[in-house]
Design a protein around this motif. Sequence first.
Motif, PDB file in Angstrom:
ATOM      1  N   SER A   1       2.303   9.567   9.560  1.00 55.76           N
ATOM      2  CA  SER A   1       2.072   9.072   8.208  1.00 55.76           C
ATOM      3  C   SER A   1       3.012   9.655   7.170  1.00 55.76           C
ATOM      4  O   SER A   1       3.016   9.206   6.025  1.00 55.76           O
ATOM      5  CB  SER A   1       0.627   9.368   7.782  1.00 55.76           C
ATOM      6  N   SER A   2       3.813  10.660   7.541  1.00 56.49           N
ATOM      7  CA  SER A   2       4.613  11.370   6.548  1.00 56.49           C
ATOM      8  C   SER A   2       6.004  11.670   7.086  1.00 56.49           C
ATOM      9  O   SER A   2       6.178  11.969   8.272  1.00 56.49           O
ATOM     10  CB  SER A   2       3.912  12.671   6.157  1.00 56.49           C
TER      11      SER A   2
ATOM     12  N   THR B   1       0.210   4.283   0.239  1.00 58.25           N
ATOM     13  CA  THR B   1      -0.197   5.339   1.181  1.00 58.25           C
ATOM     14  C   THR B   1       0.296   5.066   2.594  1.00 58.25           C
ATOM     15  O   THR B   1       0.133   5.917   3.476  1.00 58.25           O
ATOM     16  CB  THR B   1      -1.729   5.489   1.185  1.00 58.25           C
ATOM     17  N   LYS B   2       0.895   3.886   2.811  1.00 64.06           N
ATOM     18  CA  LYS B   2       1.476   3.574   4.114  1.00 64.06           C
ATOM     19  C   LYS B   2       2.986   3.843   4.139  1.00 64.06           C
ATOM     20  O   LYS B   2       3.624   3.666   5.170  1.00 64.06           O
ATOM     21  CB  LYS B   2       1.221   2.105   4.477  1.00 64.06           C
TER      22      LYS B   2
ATOM     23  N   ASP C   1       0.849  -1.184   0.000  1.00 64.76           N
ATOM     24  CA  ASP C   1       0.000   0.000   0.000  1.00 64.76           C
ATOM     25  C   ASP C   1       0.891   1.244   0.000  1.00 64.76           C
ATOM     26  O   ASP C   1       1.553   1.547   0.995  1.00 64.76           O
ATOM     27  CB  ASP C   1      -0.895  -0.006   1.246  1.00 64.76           C
TER      28      ASP C   1
ATOM     29  N   TYR D   1      -5.521   3.792  -5.089  1.00 62.54           N
ATOM     30  CA  TYR D   1      -5.267   4.163  -3.700  1.00 62.54           C
ATOM     31  C   TYR D   1      -5.524   5.661  -3.569  1.00 62.54           C
ATOM     32  O   TYR D   1      -5.113   6.448  -4.423  1.00 62.54           O
ATOM     33  CB  TYR D   1      -3.829   3.844  -3.306  1.00 62.54           C
ATOM     34  N   HIS D   2      -6.217   6.043  -2.502  1.00 60.56           N
ATOM     35  CA  HIS D   2      -6.573   7.450  -2.298  1.00 60.56           C
ATOM     36  C   HIS D   2      -5.791   8.004  -1.111  1.00 60.56           C
ATOM     37  O   HIS D   2      -5.727   7.395  -0.045  1.00 60.56           O
ATOM     38  CB  HIS D   2      -8.075   7.602  -2.047  1.00 60.56           C
ATOM     39  N   LEU D   3      -5.222   9.170  -1.336  1.00 61.12           N
ATOM     40  CA  LEU D   3      -4.473   9.849  -0.289  1.00 61.12           C
ATOM     41  C   LEU D   3      -5.032  11.261  -0.157  1.00 61.12           C
ATOM     42  O   LEU D   3      -4.985  12.048  -1.102  1.00 61.12           O
ATOM     43  CB  LEU D   3      -2.984   9.894  -0.639  1.00 61.12           C
TER      44      LEU D   3
ATOM     45  N   TYR E   1      -0.024   8.493 -11.203  1.00 56.88           N
ATOM     46  CA  TYR E   1      -0.816   9.431 -10.413  1.00 56.88           C
ATOM     47  C   TYR E   1      -1.804  10.156 -11.318  1.00 56.88           C
ATOM     48  O   TYR E   1      -1.431  10.631 -12.402  1.00 56.88           O
ATOM     49  CB  TYR E   1       0.085  10.456  -9.729  1.00 56.88           C
TER      50      TYR E   1
ATOM     51  N   VAL F   1       4.123   9.374   0.855  1.00 59.48           N
ATOM     52  CA  VAL F   1       3.117  10.339   1.313  1.00 59.48           C
ATOM     53  C   VAL F   1       3.725  11.736   1.355  1.00 59.48           C
ATOM     54  O   VAL F   1       3.110  12.722   0.921  1.00 59.48           O
ATOM     55  CB  VAL F   1       2.573   9.942   2.698  1.00 59.48           C
TER      56      VAL F   1
END
Length: 717
Positions: A408-409, A309-310, A307, A607-609, A550, A315
């Motif tokens: 997360s970032s 976004t993880k 994933d 995947y949505h961020l 993207y 991110v």
Amino acid sequence: MSQSKLKESKKFLKKIIIFFTILLLNSNVFAAPTDNDVVSIDLSADEDITDGITFNNDGTKMFFTGTDSDKVHEYHLSTPYDMTSGSMSDQGIEFSITEEATTQDIEFNLDGTKLFLIGHTKDTVYEYTLTTGFDLTTASASATASFSVASDLGVPTGMIFNNDGTYLYVIGGVGTEDKIFQYELSTGFDITTANSTAINEFSVTSEVPNSHGLTFSPDGKKVIVAYDDITDPGATKTDSVHEYTLSTPWNISTMSYAGSYATDDIQRAGDVDFNNTGSKMYVTDFNLDRVFEYDLTCGFSIVACIDPTKNKDKVALVEAQAEIAKNFILQTSSSVLNRIEWLRRHSKENKLTNQNIKFQFSNKMLSSLPKVIPVSSGQNVINEVLPDGFSYWSEGNISIGRVGDTSSSSTKVISTNGITFGVDKKTDENKFYGLAFRAAQDDVDVGTIGSSIDMDAYSLTLYGSASKDDTKFIDSLLGFSNLRTDIFNKNGLLNLRSKRDGKQIFSAIKFRSTFKKDQFNLTPIGKINLGYTQLDKYTETKSEGLALKYDKQKIQTRIASIGMMFDDTIRFKNSTIKPNGKLEYSRDFSPSSDAVLSYVSEPDKNYHLYVDTGAFHNLKTNIGFDLTTKNNLSITFNYERNQSKGSSHTDSLYFGGGYISNKETEYALALDGNKSLNANFDIKKNISGFETSFNLNYDPFSEITNQSASLKISNTF
């Protein structure tokens, strides 16, 4: 069966079908490997019990070993990572081992100048040196170092290092359990510096009771372990490969089980490895003495795609693109509004042009500006081009900002170099309108392993100011921007690159009312910034197994601000200085921006961020001065600090200068703000036919003294 019972049976069957359909759709089965039974190679001619396998960096060499011989074998591949017989163009290079009779696994350091092997006769990792990387013919005859794992493992079956060699992982049996042990090395790939006590251990017995080789994804967030089903070899093929995820990269104490892929052609699973992009997986079979190749939908994933976004760096890269696009709007607006404020402070004066200053930049992007913008020179070009009554100006800025890491970032360090050129006209004492061009470059360093963003941005802004009296004003602007971004995504040892363009439209309106006492002015202000940014879609390259694409991303900017400004006028005999300052609070109402991304190899799964494009609460302080001398020299300097709630902040320097002189004298200011602030100042003047030039070079932020001055006089006869 009655009609009612038949209907109930059909309903129940329908529910069962729906349940398994949903389960299938949500299990991400598309990430499972695809068998390529044809793509396998028989190694029995060189090794009766093939186990460990690894490749050189570009996949043109494959190395393997086994428990039956005391040799490491080197195969040459004419097509990288292609093990078909036609690609095996050269073989037969062998390296004899004297220390370990039953070798289980082999690994190299990054440049192939060190070879490591482990076996279960001595339960020891041995290190050999190679004078030529990945060339077994240059290996040392005997081990140059060793590290025993006997106190932890009785039957070690596999090993691997992390990317920089500061961690060593060994898997195998200890009593009735199978475990992975993690050792720390104070010097990368130097096993003499390994801590004898493991810093972490993790049991895989419940899923892999007879574990063999292991490998990691390059970001350290996945572990893949091979399982040898020793209970019934050859009769039933139940060997499998198992996947674990790590919540903290490279820390096996944070491992959790993700699932497995059961092979249908392997009888005794040995080692497991990937190609450099993770799009192919290789598993050895030490019963059949073969290596099998599998295609993977997503890089380094046998159960589910990683994933993105993880991943904190990924991110941060998405967030940084939104942040620097938004910052360009705010910095462009600030430059223009700074000019309007300067005009207000000098509204009683007629000479509002900063001329005969020629800006030069070592930065490649900024250095191209004089070719397209008529910056002044000794011939006063701008004065000849501009209509009567117009003034021109310039302002540069250097900004350094940092956004701390979150759950997360990753951390982002943002530096900006920019220059603004403008022309404007004063229609009466309280009304102005003008046009400004700005160019800037943003450099963003993300995380700690080398991901980065470089953005070149250009804007054109219309602006104006009006007032009904001498104390109440409305300033406004409307601008358009073009963005060009280079993105470098570092994923372990893999480098993914991409380019992205974008466009912006933005506006600002500022209300101010001034209270005067003698030469001192106190001005409450209110301001609204609005903007809309669209970043184009783009696709990463250089690593097909991990490359992401993207979609277009839309970013809105909505900021309301209130604050207080002050300025004063202090007159001296030959000069006037106008100190000024500002305290401003901003509330960011910008909505989150939705970034949609997917793997190139799995385009149907998105995947949505959701990206917050700024901090909600910001406090900005500004202090500076304007200096004007009677001989028409003017200098403007401002320092600005923008502190967001939390750990985010930006420090900016704004500077400008001007001098009105005769046309035979030329002044040049050269600035390089990429890593430090290196300044060059030149004066050239023709005196009775002699060309006289003076140069001053100074870097106030350099740790090494870097300053010089020179005087040159020349003439041509």
